[in-house]
Design a protein around this motif. Sequence first.
Motif, PDB file in Angstrom:
ATOM      1  N   ARG A   9      49.203  29.473  37.674  1.00 17.89           N
ATOM      2  CA  ARG A   9      47.847  30.055  37.608  1.00 17.89           C
ATOM      3  C   ARG A   9      47.093  29.809  38.911  1.00 17.89           C
ATOM      4  NH1 ARG A   9      48.355  28.436  32.059  1.00 17.89           N
ATOM      5  NH2 ARG A   9      47.656  26.321  32.552  1.00 17.89           N
ATOM      6  N   PHE A  10      47.283  28.645  39.475  1.00 21.36           N
ATOM      7  CA  PHE A  10      46.634  28.310  40.750  1.00 21.36           C
ATOM      8  C   PHE A  10      47.063  29.276  41.842  1.00 21.36           C
ATOM      9  CE2 PHE A  10      46.576  25.089  44.428  1.00 21.36           C
ATOM     10  CZ  PHE A  10      45.251  25.356  44.728  1.00 21.36           C
ATOM     11  N   LYS A  11      48.348  29.527  41.942  1.00 15.20           N
ATOM     12  CA  LYS A  11      48.860  30.421  42.976  1.00 15.20           C
ATOM     13  C   LYS A  11      48.441  31.866  42.734  1.00 15.20           C
ATOM     14  CE  LYS A  11      52.759  27.532  44.339  1.00 15.20           C
ATOM     15  NZ  LYS A  11      54.232  27.399  44.467  1.00 15.20           N
ATOM     16  N   LYS A  12      48.383  32.267  41.470  1.00 14.71           N
ATOM     17  CA  LYS A  12      47.919  33.623  41.165  1.00 14.71           C
ATOM     18  C   LYS A  12      46.461  33.791  41.557  1.00 14.71           C
ATOM     19  CE  LYS A  12      51.175  34.604  37.392  1.00 14.71           C
ATOM     20  NZ  LYS A  12      51.322  34.816  35.930  1.00 14.71           N
ATOM     21  N   MET A  13      45.660  32.750  41.310  1.00 15.62           N
ATOM     22  CA  MET A  13      44.259  32.822  41.712  1.00 15.62           C
ATOM     23  C   MET A  13      44.138  32.970  43.220  1.00 15.62           C
ATOM     24  SD  MET A  13      41.707  30.893  43.327  1.00 15.62           S
ATOM     25  CE  MET A  13      42.324  29.200  43.219  1.00 15.62           C
ATOM     26  N   MET A  14      44.872  32.153  43.978  1.00 15.10           N
ATOM     27  CA  MET A  14      44.802  32.249  45.435  1.00 15.10           C
ATOM     28  C   MET A  14      45.227  33.631  45.914  1.00 15.10           C
ATOM     29  SD  MET A  14      46.000  28.501  46.893  1.00 15.10           S
ATOM     30  CE  MET A  14      47.528  28.372  45.931  1.00 15.10           C
ATOM     31  N   SER A  15      46.309  34.148  45.364  1.00 20.90           N
ATOM     32  CA  SER A  15      46.780  35.478  45.768  1.00 20.90           C
ATOM     33  C   SER A  15      45.744  36.544  45.455  1.00 20.90           C
ATOM     34  CB  SER A  15      48.097  35.797  45.064  1.00 20.90           C
ATOM     35  OG  SER A  15      49.135  34.926  45.485  1.00 20.90           O
ATOM     36  N   ALA A  16      45.079  36.403  44.291  1.00 27.59           N
ATOM     37  CA  ALA A  16      44.072  37.386  43.901  1.00 27.59           C
ATOM     38  C   ALA A  16      42.872  37.353  44.843  1.00 27.59           C
ATOM     39  CB  ALA A  16      43.631  37.133  42.461  1.00 27.59           C
ATOM     40  N   VAL A  17      42.379  36.162  45.165  1.00 27.43           N
ATOM     41  CA  VAL A  17      41.222  36.047  46.057  1.00 27.43           C
ATOM     42  C   VAL A  17      41.559  36.578  47.448  1.00 27.43           C
ATOM     43  CG1 VAL A  17      39.678  34.425  47.221  1.00 27.43           C
ATOM     44  CG2 VAL A  17      40.157  34.149  44.786  1.00 27.43           C
ATOM     45  N   ILE A  18      42.750  36.272  47.915  1.00 31.22           N
ATOM     46  CA  ILE A  18      43.178  36.763  49.232  1.00 31.22           C
ATOM     47  C   ILE A  18      43.212  38.289  49.240  1.00 31.22           C
ATOM     48  CG2 ILE A  18      45.143  36.882  50.811  1.00 31.22           C
ATOM     49  CD1 ILE A  18      45.732  33.925  49.869  1.00 31.22           C
ATOM     50  N   ALA A  19      43.794  38.880  48.203  1.00 35.98           N
ATOM     51  CA  ALA A  19      43.866  40.345  48.125  1.00 35.98           C
ATOM     52  C   ALA A  19      42.473  40.956  48.002  1.00 35.98           C
ATOM     53  CB  ALA A  19      44.738  40.753  46.937  1.00 35.98           C
ATOM     54  N   LEU A  20      41.616  40.349  47.191  1.00 33.06           N
ATOM     55  CA  LEU A  20      40.263  40.872  47.002  1.00 33.06           C
ATOM     56  C   LEU A  20      39.431  40.750  48.279  1.00 33.06           C
ATOM     57  CD1 LEU A  20      39.629  39.362  43.476  1.00 33.06           C
ATOM     58  CD2 LEU A  20      39.701  41.813  43.998  1.00 33.06           C
ATOM     59  N   GLY A  21      39.581  39.622  48.980  1.00 35.93           N
ATOM     60  CA  GLY A  21      38.849  39.453  50.233  1.00 35.93           C
ATOM     61  C   GLY A  21      39.262  40.486  51.265  1.00 35.93           C
ATOM     62  N   ARG A  22      40.559  40.707  51.385  1.00 37.78           N
ATOM     63  CA  ARG A  22      41.038  41.723  52.321  1.00 37.78           C
ATOM     64  C   ARG A  22      40.608  43.115  51.886  1.00 37.78           C
ATOM     65  NH1 ARG A  22      47.271  39.513  53.004  1.00 37.78           N
ATOM     66  NH2 ARG A  22      46.811  37.796  54.470  1.00 37.78           N
TER      67      ARG A  22
END
Length: 337
Positions: A9-22
């Motif tokens: 879940r931690f890694k999915k959150m990081m991936s999601a924030v990175i994608a959303l920020g970009r």
Amino acid sequence: RHSLGDVDRFKKMMSAVIALGRGFYFLGDERYARRAKVLLRAWYVDEETRANPNMNFAQAIPGLSKGRGIGLIDAANQPELLDAVGMLGCSESWNAADQEDLQKWFDAFLDWLLTSQHGKDEDLERNNHAVQYDAQVVAYALFVDRREIAEKVLRDFPERRVYAQINNDGRQWHELWRNTTWDYSCLSTHFFTVVAELAGNFAKDAPDVWAYERDGRSITKAIDHLLPYAIGEKHWPHLQTRKFEAKKLLVSLLQASQHDDSGRYAAAANVLLKKHAVEHLLYILPLGGGGGETKNTPNNKNDNYARPQRKPTTATTAAAAPPDGSSGEGDVDEGRY
């Protein structure tokens, strides 16, 4: 490690924030910024849901260990997450109070990294773990404006990491005892390039980590060693029990190409980009692969990126995750972990 699902879940959150920020940065869609804010506040700010600013129980082994220093690698993508936070700087949804709240969490986490036994253990590793530890410390120190910490890590980086872990032929022998030696060699190289890119966030007198070299030992030498295998000129001679994937080296090539006038890294990256075109959106290269051409980057005065005007932020990095969407060593898991 994966049975409770926390790390996933931690890694999915990081991936999601990175994608959303970009997504927000390049497309200017406030929906992406709003969703990123929801995730960031849930994980780092809101009292009822936020994580504690430590990783005391990372990679615990029931009956054997309540947590281990090597578990810190599960947070290896947080520097990139902070880069995505910087991309939210021109958003109406992300304000100064949000930034300050997030900085408080990372300030506390940085203290834990520097003083806890887990942090000290990771700092003393001799492989990719030690390099990603430095990347985390530098990124967080820059994010919370504790530059003296980042400066010390970067000052010691040549002796402690570059010259100690990269042979004069470019091999990283601490990664060659693995069952997936190609994956780990590329992962370690990636972490080296992350630190090199982080160093560029200082002023004009920033330490040029890319230029660190002694007796043939350097970050570019590590990339040069892996390059012919990535583009198919040579067959990887070491144990690799998983499928050999040349794309593991792609982001390191893309980052190195921004500091190379010869064009050889750009040319090699373009070979791989034919199959992984999405990275071309993030690292615009001279398509001819030659040196001396103007790089089309967000900081170039000839910038033609379609994205909104940014306001000043305290964002930190130019780091990028492995191009296959992995989150670091957790995705090349072996018996030790």
